[in-house]
Design a protein around this motif. Structure first.
Motif, PDB file in Angstrom:
ATOM      1  N   VAL A  11     -16.694  47.959  -4.405  1.00  0.00           N
ATOM      2  CA  VAL A  11     -16.879  47.886  -2.523  1.00  0.00           C
ATOM      3  C   VAL A  11     -16.490  46.914  -1.709  1.00  0.00           C
ATOM      4  CG1 VAL A  11     -18.609  47.181  -2.911  1.00  0.00           C
ATOM      5  CG2 VAL A  11     -18.501  48.333  -1.089  1.00  0.00           C
ATOM      6  N   LYS A  12     -15.726  47.467  -0.373  1.00  0.00           N
ATOM      7  CA  LYS A  12     -14.881  46.341  -0.035  1.00  0.00           C
ATOM      8  C   LYS A  12     -16.067  45.109   0.623  1.00  0.00           C
ATOM      9  CE  LYS A  12     -11.993  45.703   3.982  1.00  0.00           C
ATOM     10  NZ  LYS A  12     -13.178  45.419   4.026  1.00  0.00           N
ATOM     11  N   ALA A  13     -16.595  43.892   0.395  1.00  0.00           N
ATOM     12  CA  ALA A  13     -17.232  43.119   1.191  1.00  0.00           C
ATOM     13  C   ALA A  13     -16.639  42.263   1.868  1.00  0.00           C
ATOM     14  CB  ALA A  13     -18.195  41.918   0.548  1.00  0.00           C
ATOM     15  N   ASP A  14     -17.142  42.449   3.000  1.00  0.00           N
ATOM     16  CA  ASP A  14     -16.475  41.050   4.494  1.00  0.00           C
ATOM     17  C   ASP A  14     -17.501  39.775   4.280  1.00  0.00           C
ATOM     18  OD1 ASP A  14     -14.822  43.048   5.415  1.00  0.00           O
ATOM     19  OD2 ASP A  14     -17.217  44.341   5.519  1.00  0.00           O
ATOM     20  N   PHE A  15     -18.464  40.040   3.398  1.00  0.00           N
ATOM     21  CA  PHE A  15     -19.375  38.547   3.676  1.00  0.00           C
ATOM     22  C   PHE A  15     -19.460  38.819   2.301  1.00  0.00           C
ATOM     23  CE2 PHE A  15     -18.716  39.361   7.895  1.00  0.00           C
ATOM     24  CZ  PHE A  15     -18.141  37.733   8.606  1.00  0.00           C
ATOM     25  N   VAL A  16     -20.324  37.668   1.873  1.00  0.00           N
ATOM     26  CA  VAL A  16     -21.202  37.401   0.616  1.00  0.00           C
ATOM     27  C   VAL A  16     -21.881  36.573   1.233  1.00  0.00           C
ATOM     28  CG1 VAL A  16     -21.247  37.094  -1.865  1.00  0.00           C
ATOM     29  CG2 VAL A  16     -19.063  37.783  -0.806  1.00  0.00           C
ATOM     30  N   HIS A  17     -23.633  36.542   0.812  1.00  0.00           N
ATOM     31  CA  HIS A  17     -24.628  35.693   0.966  1.00  0.00           C
ATOM     32  C   HIS A  17     -25.201  35.688  -0.427  1.00  0.00           C
ATOM     33  CE1 HIS A  17     -23.668  36.743   5.809  1.00  0.00           C
ATOM     34  NE2 HIS A  17     -23.630  37.555   4.724  1.00  0.00           N
ATOM     35  N   ILE A  18     -25.574  33.799  -0.195  1.00  0.00           N
ATOM     36  CA  ILE A  18     -26.622  33.355  -1.525  1.00  0.00           C
ATOM     37  C   ILE A  18     -28.063  33.030  -1.320  1.00  0.00           C
ATOM     38  CG2 ILE A  18     -26.698  32.101  -2.823  1.00  0.00           C
ATOM     39  CD1 ILE A  18     -23.531  32.323  -3.725  1.00  0.00           C
ATOM     40  N   MET A  19     -28.915  33.793  -1.430  1.00  0.00           N
ATOM     41  CA  MET A  19     -30.445  33.833  -1.169  1.00  0.00           C
ATOM     42  C   MET A  19     -30.947  33.261  -2.590  1.00  0.00           C
ATOM     43  SD  MET A  19     -32.767  35.684   0.782  1.00  0.00           S
ATOM     44  CE  MET A  19     -34.482  35.598   1.410  1.00  0.00           C
ATOM     45  N   ILE A  20     -31.608  31.363  -2.242  1.00  0.00           N
ATOM     46  CA  ILE A  20     -31.935  31.452  -2.937  1.00  0.00           C
ATOM     47  C   ILE A  20     -34.060  30.606  -2.337  1.00  0.00           C
ATOM     48  CG2 ILE A  20     -32.692  28.626  -4.347  1.00  0.00           C
ATOM     49  CD1 ILE A  20     -28.999  29.240  -4.769  1.00  0.00           C
ATOM     50  N   LYS A  21     -34.772  30.610  -3.093  1.00  0.00           N
ATOM     51  CA  LYS A  21     -35.785  30.347  -2.656  1.00  0.00           C
ATOM     52  C   LYS A  21     -36.422  31.117  -1.141  1.00  0.00           C
ATOM     53  CE  LYS A  21     -36.286  26.693  -6.193  1.00  0.00           C
ATOM     54  NZ  LYS A  21     -36.352  25.201  -6.303  1.00  0.00           N
TER      55      LYS A  21
END
Lengths: 244, 444
Positions: free
Chosen positions: A210-220
């Motif tokens: 899949v072609k991702a436009d954005f990647v986000h990282i979630m922690i706590k």
């Protein structure tokens, strides 16, 4: 404000008052694919369930805005009718409820023109085929006795007929083998309607499909970093530790 | 035309018997039953019946003396009633006969010639007593004695109306015979009686359904259904009852099953104020089978005390009792079951499965199973589940755009689907509709 799903400074607690999501901001435009990653227990599933309106959770502050309309406190079914879709990580089994009949009812609820049972079945069958789902699945009870892979595909099958404006997919890829992943994402990439997507995953391989436009990282409970697909490689190299 | 005042005594019973021009043995049978009724106390178990005022009930009402041979002759008022219940025109196509009960009289009977040619008898039970006195006397009250319980005594004393079915040896009646019942008068008691005899190797599917609007005063329905299943015969008796919410529905239903015979009860209870009903199979012949499928739906101010009873009297007999109940809006359901395997009934099997669905915190469900096992070489299974309607299921269905009522209706209809699929299509559709209405709170 059109063609946008905006999550604005969102805080979520459990019914018992435990805060889980800690001020999340996201803006998803129609046609975009956002990927949300993070270690177990970071609050990703809580965020998605709360956005849809799960009774276990409470949005204590912040807003969910769909195409300019504040839908934060709308009933679940109204959110769905306005075009929000949640693909479940663990789709729920409902005994005795025929999959095709259920989905036709849901589709009819969302559109003004009603589809005849025969026409609907034909569409459903042809879509199921594209997902390499067995025909018989549509005659079975909703998710009952479905294999893990069938459940995941059936969620996407539902999505393809409900044609939402924005879809939140909670680990649509978990438990799928490489072949199934290929079918699934090929299908998603070729949907015949405009869609904005928030895709939760643990699987870096997803970027092959899949072609991702954005990647986000979630922690706590917080989004600690956002970027493009290169962020995934960073996680692959050094894990989540450096973001914590 | 006979119209008696409210209340019950030997004069009432004499008057009914006299009006019906019955033989002396029936008059005496009724009077003896009345004696038993007066002597017996109310059941000390089960639902609260203290709301029944036995002096405030009509024990016989006759709306019409006439019986109709064709649909055209049936009065408009009665046809309208059927329309409201939603009985479709198309139904006639696959019905062998329609016995419609209006007040205490069977007013309409039409049995197709093909069955008459095979010797099948399907008439009102009053007619059977007149026209087939020998066969009637041979079987009447042989399954359920007037002494059985207080309400069987009552029925035996004042019974009126109901159906009589006789299927000769080897004859298959696979088109449902159908009877519709309806209470239409305030405080009126309805005491119909059904007697079915299935001779050796015969086959019958019998369906009765009833639906009634709401009345202001309490009403009592105390029916008796007796079935005799001879060697190798098979009878399926399906009932869907939807009495108005002021009716006490206290029914005794029992089948005696001979060697290799099969009796199946499908029993659905939706309406009434209180229902107490436990269809029974007495497995008398070696290798005989009984199946009981009970469905109960209790809404506001309703008690459904239902279940089944299987008595194994011979070797290699088997029984299955499946109970499904739904309680909502403060309704209460109870599963009450009794399985007895007598000494000597070796190799017998019984399986009881009951599941209850409770939709909200004000509703309730209880289970009262009793097993008496006198033989060692037997298999007995019991499964019971009680579930609350799943928050997750509601969330899931609503996330697809169904509102909460639609979602709960769907879950309930799914839950009872194993029973629904045993019903003819019209019933299934009607039942699904009734449940949707109940979920919306627009019923009861």
């Amino acid at each position: 404000m059109k063609n946008q799903l905006i999550i604005q400074d969102l805080f979520v607690s459990t019914k018992t008052g435990k805060q889980i999501v800690d001020g999340v901001n996201l803006k998803i435009k129609t046609g975009e694919i956002h990927i949300l990653m993070g270690p177990n227990g970071s609050g990703k599933s809580t965020l998605t369930d709360a956005l849809m309106g799960h009774p276990e959770y409470k949005i204590t502050s912040g807003k969910l805005i769909l195409n300019g309309q504040d839908i934060t406190n709308f009933p679940i079914d109204k959110k769905a009718k306005l075009g929000l879709f949640l693909g479940f990580q663990y789709p729920i089994e409902v005994a005795g409820v025929n999959f095709a009949q259920f989905l036709r009812m849901a589709v009819n609820e969302q559109s003004s023109k009603r589809v005849s049972p025969v026409a609907f079945r034909n569409i459903l069958k042809s879509q199921a085929k594209k997902l390499s789902l067995k025909d018989e699945i549509i005659e079975r009870c909703l998710n009952e006795g479905f294999s893990g892979g069938e459940k995941k595909k059936a969620e996407i099958l539902q999505l393809s007929l409900l044609k939402p404006k924005f879809a939140i997919l909670d680990e649509p890829d978990s438990g799928l083998d490489a072949d199934a992943l290929k079918y699934l994402f090929n299908f998603i990439n070729n949907l015949d309607f405009p869609l904005g997507m928030l895709l939760i995953t643990h699987n870096q391989r997803i970027l092959h499909f899949v072609k991702a436009d954005f990647v986000h990282i979630m922690i706590k409970g917080e989004i600690v970093k956002s970027g493009d697909f290169n962020l995934v490689e960073e996680i692959e190299r050094s894990g989540y530790a450096e973001f914590a | 035309m006979l119209n008696l005042p409210k209340g019950l005594n030997s004069k009432t019973v004499e008057a009914i018997s006299h009006y019906k021009n019955e033989p002396d043995w029936m008059r005496r049978f009724r009077l003896k039953a009345l004696g038993l009724f007066l002597k017996k106390s109310m059941p000390l178990w089960g639902a609260d019946l203290s709301g029944i005022n036995l002096d405030d009930i009509y024990y016989y009402i006759s709306p019409t003396d006439k019986k109709f041979k064709s649909w055209d002759e049936v009065p408009k008022q009665i046809k309208d009633t059927y329309d409201k219940i939603g009985i479709p025109e198309a139904e006639k196509k696959f019905l062998a006969g329609v016995g419609a009960m209006y007040d205490s009289e069977v007013i309409y009977h039409n049995l197709k010639k093909q069955w008459e040619d095979k010797g099948v008898i399907f008439v009102s039970i009053d007619t059977a007593l007149k026209i087939y006195p020998d066969i009637f006397k041979q079987y009447f009250s042989t399954v359920i004695s007037p002494d059985d319980n207080k309400f069987a005594s009552l029925n035996s004393a004042v019974w009126s109306g109901g159906s009589f079915v006789y299927i000769p040896k080897g004859v298959h009646v696979d088109i449902p015979l159908q009877a519709y019942f309806r209470i239409n008068a305030v405080s009126m008691g309805q005491f119909e009686r059904t007697l079915i005899i299935a001779e050796e190797g015969s086959y019958l599917t019998y369906i009765e359904g009833c639906s009634a609007p709401i009345y202001s005063k309490d009403s009592l329905h105390a029916a008796v259904v007796e079935i005799i299943v001879k060697k190798g015969a098979r009878v399926r008796y399906t009932t869907i009852q939807n009495w108005s919410s002021n009716v006490y529905n206290l029914v005794t239903k029992r089948a005696i099953v001979e060697e290799e015979g099969i009796c199946e009860w499908v029993d659905g209870n939706l309406g009434s104020k209180v229902t107490m009903k436990y269809p029974s199979v007495y497995l008398k012949g070696k290798g005989s089978k009984g199946e009981i499928l009970s469905l109960a739906f209790a809404s506001r101010n309703q008690i459904q005390d239902a279940g089944g009873k299987a008595v194994h009297l011979a070797p290699y007999t088997s029984s299955t009792i499946t109970s499904k109940s739904v309680s909502v809006h403060g309704g209460r359901t109870s599963y009450r079951g009794f399985v007895k395997i007598n000494h000597g009934a070796k190799g017998s099997k019984s399986l009881v499965r009951c599941s209850a669905l409770i939709l909200d915190s004000v509703s309730r469900s209880d289970t009262y199973p009793t097993n008496v096992i006198e033989e060692e070489d037997v298999t007995l299974g019991h499964e019971a589940t009680v579930s609350k309607i799943g928050e997750q299921q509601i969330f899931y269905l609503m996330s697809r755009g169904l509102n909460e009522t639609q979602a709960s209706s769907m879950i309930v209809n799914g839950f009872i689907e194993p029973v629904i699929k045993q019903l003819p299509l019209e019933y299934a559709v009607e039942l699904n509709k009734l449940i949707d209405l109940s979920m919306e709170g627009s019923l009861g």
